[in-house]
Design a protein around this motif. Structure first.
Motif, PDB file in Angstrom:
ATOM      1  N   LYS A   1       0.838  -1.211   0.000  1.00 18.65           N
ATOM      2  CA  LYS A   1       0.000   0.000   0.000  1.00 18.65           C
ATOM      3  C   LYS A   1       0.863   1.247   0.000  1.00 18.65           C
ATOM      4  N   ASN A   2       0.662   2.079  -1.012  1.00 18.58           N
ATOM      5  CA  ASN A   2       1.321   3.405  -1.116  1.00 18.58           C
ATOM      6  C   ASN A   2       2.815   3.365  -0.782  1.00 18.58           C
ATOM      7  N   LEU A   3       3.481   2.347  -1.242  1.00 16.47           N
ATOM      8  CA  LEU A   3       4.887   2.154  -0.867  1.00 16.47           C
ATOM      9  C   LEU A   3       5.785   3.154  -1.598  1.00 16.47           C
TER      10      LEU A   3
ATOM     11  N   LEU B   1      -0.130  -2.821  -4.707  1.00 18.03           N
ATOM     12  CA  LEU B   1      -0.146  -4.126  -5.363  1.00 18.03           C
ATOM     13  C   LEU B   1      -0.726  -5.187  -4.413  1.00 18.03           C
ATOM     14  N   ASP B   2      -1.544  -6.073  -4.957  1.00 15.55           N
ATOM     15  CA  ASP B   2      -2.072  -7.194  -4.159  1.00 15.55           C
ATOM     16  C   ASP B   2      -1.641  -8.507  -4.801  1.00 15.55           C
ATOM     17  N   ILE B   3      -1.183  -9.415  -3.976  1.00 15.92           N
ATOM     18  CA  ILE B   3      -0.791 -10.739  -4.466  1.00 15.92           C
ATOM     19  C   ILE B   3      -1.689 -11.771  -3.778  1.00 15.92           C
TER      20      ILE B   3
ATOM     21  N   LYS C   1      13.256  -5.528  -1.268  1.00 15.40           N
ATOM     22  CA  LYS C   1      13.994  -5.346  -0.012  1.00 15.40           C
ATOM     23  C   LYS C   1      13.065  -4.809   1.077  1.00 15.40           C
ATOM     24  N   ILE C   2      12.161  -3.931   0.699  1.00 15.52           N
ATOM     25  CA  ILE C   2      11.201  -3.425   1.702  1.00 15.52           C
ATOM     26  C   ILE C   2      10.278  -4.563   2.141  1.00 15.52           C
TER      27      ILE C   2
ATOM     28  N   CYS D   1       7.209   5.957   3.216  1.00 15.48           N
ATOM     29  CA  CYS D   1       5.811   5.863   3.642  1.00 15.48           C
ATOM     30  C   CYS D   1       5.171   4.643   2.984  1.00 15.48           C
ATOM     31  N   GLY D   2       3.998   4.309   3.440  1.00 17.22           N
ATOM     32  CA  GLY D   2       3.333   3.096   2.964  1.00 17.22           C
ATOM     33  C   GLY D   2       3.793   1.887   3.758  1.00 17.22           C
ATOM     34  N   ASP D   3       3.197   0.738   3.441  1.00 18.36           N
ATOM     35  CA  ASP D   3       3.553  -0.471   4.194  1.00 18.36           C
ATOM     36  C   ASP D   3       3.302  -1.722   3.343  1.00 18.36           C
TER      37      ASP D   3
END
Lengths: 250, 246
Positions: free
Chosen positions: B8-10, B25-27, B48-49, B58-60
């Motif tokens: 989300k909003n990475l 993105l959704d997997i 890497k994140i 920001c984002g996660d």
């Protein structure tokens, strides 16, 4: 707790399988052998007493605590952090289900166990050499004092190790860390001589703090003060080291 | 289908201006997701994140509902990964390297270590140290480490780097087998576009740090002759848009 245990066992295994730990052990034994030969030489050549059975381990401690023990502690600490940063092998552990705090704590614990193992090894072999070659009688009190002196030497060595770990997390290169650590060590030794009234604050002076336990008057206040200074240093250095380790990008 | 990874909003930008910007993105479970993009597009940064090696600005990323930045141990519990290059301790044997990792998983025993070494064709080198290994052998050992814990999610950054043809086919089969039989979800980045086409079920294209498009492989192949054509068209289209805008 199981995850921390796994991380700790891994760190100990890595330390044990590296050649550096073996070299440290061999060098420590060499110090004992050379020291003992020197004492036997002085005794037979000049007729001087040299050192008695329990005095020899104290003589060994006074030498190693200012020379090879800080050196190998620094090498092991640098290898554990800078070595793994430069080879990217830190990623192997970091991408497993274990937090950075647990990894950092496991590494510090493994370094502390290495120092303790080195101290016990030196104690055992120096005592053995002392009893075999130097026939002076020893009292139980003096044996206890010797053992205690070795055990309490762990604390200042841990402060030193945490200082090196902080440097290893500050500088990119292991060689830079090593040289900065040596320069700081020498610098603090010189400052300890120049400003002797503040010497108890310097970690290099604290390396000899075991001497406080050997004084007949037993300076409890001074011992507590020194202990608290070292404990405070440990907490501050651990926190600063972990802060940098946690922020690091791999 | 169950959402396994949610990005989300990475955002993560480096000093040189490169990085990733606002990626979403959704997997889903059972996906073999191919992450494509030119060099420096931000694939490795995103991965890497996802694996906690760097922190986002920001984002996660959540894996199985657990945030990688907040609940790392829980998020990584069922994840296996291989990021950039397969790293190993050069002074430990292949077996001891895997034993180090096995300690973090109560269900992984010596039998499982032998099993993954067999799967990746490394069983003959079990007692050898990686300092004598070729790039391909190190890569195989890295893959063995990634699937050691029977993970539900496997994140692989250039998994076929340095592998010979035989190795590539074996790893491709292994990925397909795990996805079909054990419903393992894969997130793979690779420059070998032909292999991505043969292996991946969904494709995402990243360009200049931004996610361009996510589409299923059969849908892409309906409109384009090859995945390579699709990729070139997506990148060129975006490149034209960027150059027009500037």
């Amino acid at each position: 707790m199981a995850v921390f245990q796994a991380a700790l066992v891994n760190e100990i295994e890595k330390l044990y399988k590296k050649k550096k730990a073996l070299v440290a052990v061999l060098l420590a034994l060499a110090v004992i052998v050379i020291g003992q030969l020197a004492i036997v030489g002085v005794r037979s050549g000049f007729g001087l007493r040299g050192a008695g059975s329990v005095e020899f381990p104290m003589l060994v401690l006074s030498v190693v605590v200012n020379t090879i023990l800080p050196l190998f502690t620094a090498l092991v600490a640098i290898d554990s952090f800078s070595g793994e940063f430069s080879q990217n092998s830190m990623r192997i552990t970091l991408t497993r289900p274990v937090s950075r705090f647990k990894i950092f704590t496991a590494k510090i614990t493994a370094i502390a166990l290495f120092i303790l193992a080195m101290l016990f090894l030196l104690l055992f072999f120096s005592m053995l050499a002392g009893f075999i070659f130097n026939t002076n009688s020893a009292t139980w009190v003096s044996v206890f004092q010797t053992v205690f002196s070795y055990i309490v030497s762990l604390l200042p060595m841990l402060v030193l190790a945490l200082g090196v770990v902080l440097l290893a997390n500050t500088f990119k290169n292991g060689i830079s860390v090593f040289f900065v650590a040596i320069l700081l060590f020498i610098g603090l030794k010189v400052l300890g001589v120049l400003f002797s009234q503040y010497s108890s604050l310097f970690m290099t002076t604290q390396l000899d703090w075991y001497n406080l336990f050997l004084i007949n008057s037993f300076p409890l206040g001074k011992i507590i003060r020194q202990f608290l200074i070292m404990l405070g240093s440990c907490i501050m250095l651990f926190t600063a080291g972990f802060y940098l380790f946690d922020k690091k990008e791999f | 289908m169950e959402k396994i990874i949610e990005i989300k909003n990475l955002t993560k930008l480096y000093g040189n201006g490169r990085g990733i910007k606002d990626i979403n993105l959704d997997i889903f479970q059972g996906d073999i997701f191919g992450f494509l993009g030119p060099n420096g597009a931000g694939k490795t940064t995103a991965m890497k994140i996802m694996t906690g090696l760097i922190r986002p600005e920001c984002g996660d990323v959540t894996i199985f509902g657990h945030s990688v930045t907040e609940e790392y141990e829980l998020a990584m519990e069922k994840v296996g990964c291989l990021i950039e290059t397969a790293e190993s301790y050069s002074y430990l044997s292949a077996f001891d390297n895997l034993k180090q990792l096995a300690r973090y998983y109560p269900d992984v025993d010596h039998k499982r270590i032998d099993e993954v070494l067999e799967l990746t064709g490394m069983i003959k080198y079990k007692h050898e140290k990686p300092k004598k290994f070729s790039l391909g052998m190190k890569q195989r050992l890295g893959l063995a480490a990634a699937v050691l814990s029977r993970p539900k999610v496997v994140i692989l950054d250039e998994p076929l780097n340095g592998l010979d043809v035989e190795g590539m086919i074996a790893i491709r089969k292994l990925i397909q087998h795990l996805a079909e039989q054990e419903q393992t979800t894969f997130f793979i980045s690779s420059h070998l576009i032909h292999d991505v086409e043969l292996t991946c079920t969904r494709i995402g294209v990243i360009y200049d740090g931004k996610m361009l498009n996510v589409e299923s492989t059969p849908n892409i192949l309906k409109n384009y002759a090859t995945l390579e054509n699709y990729f070139v068209s997506e990148v060129e289209r975006n490149g034209r848009v960027s150059s027009c805008a500037s």
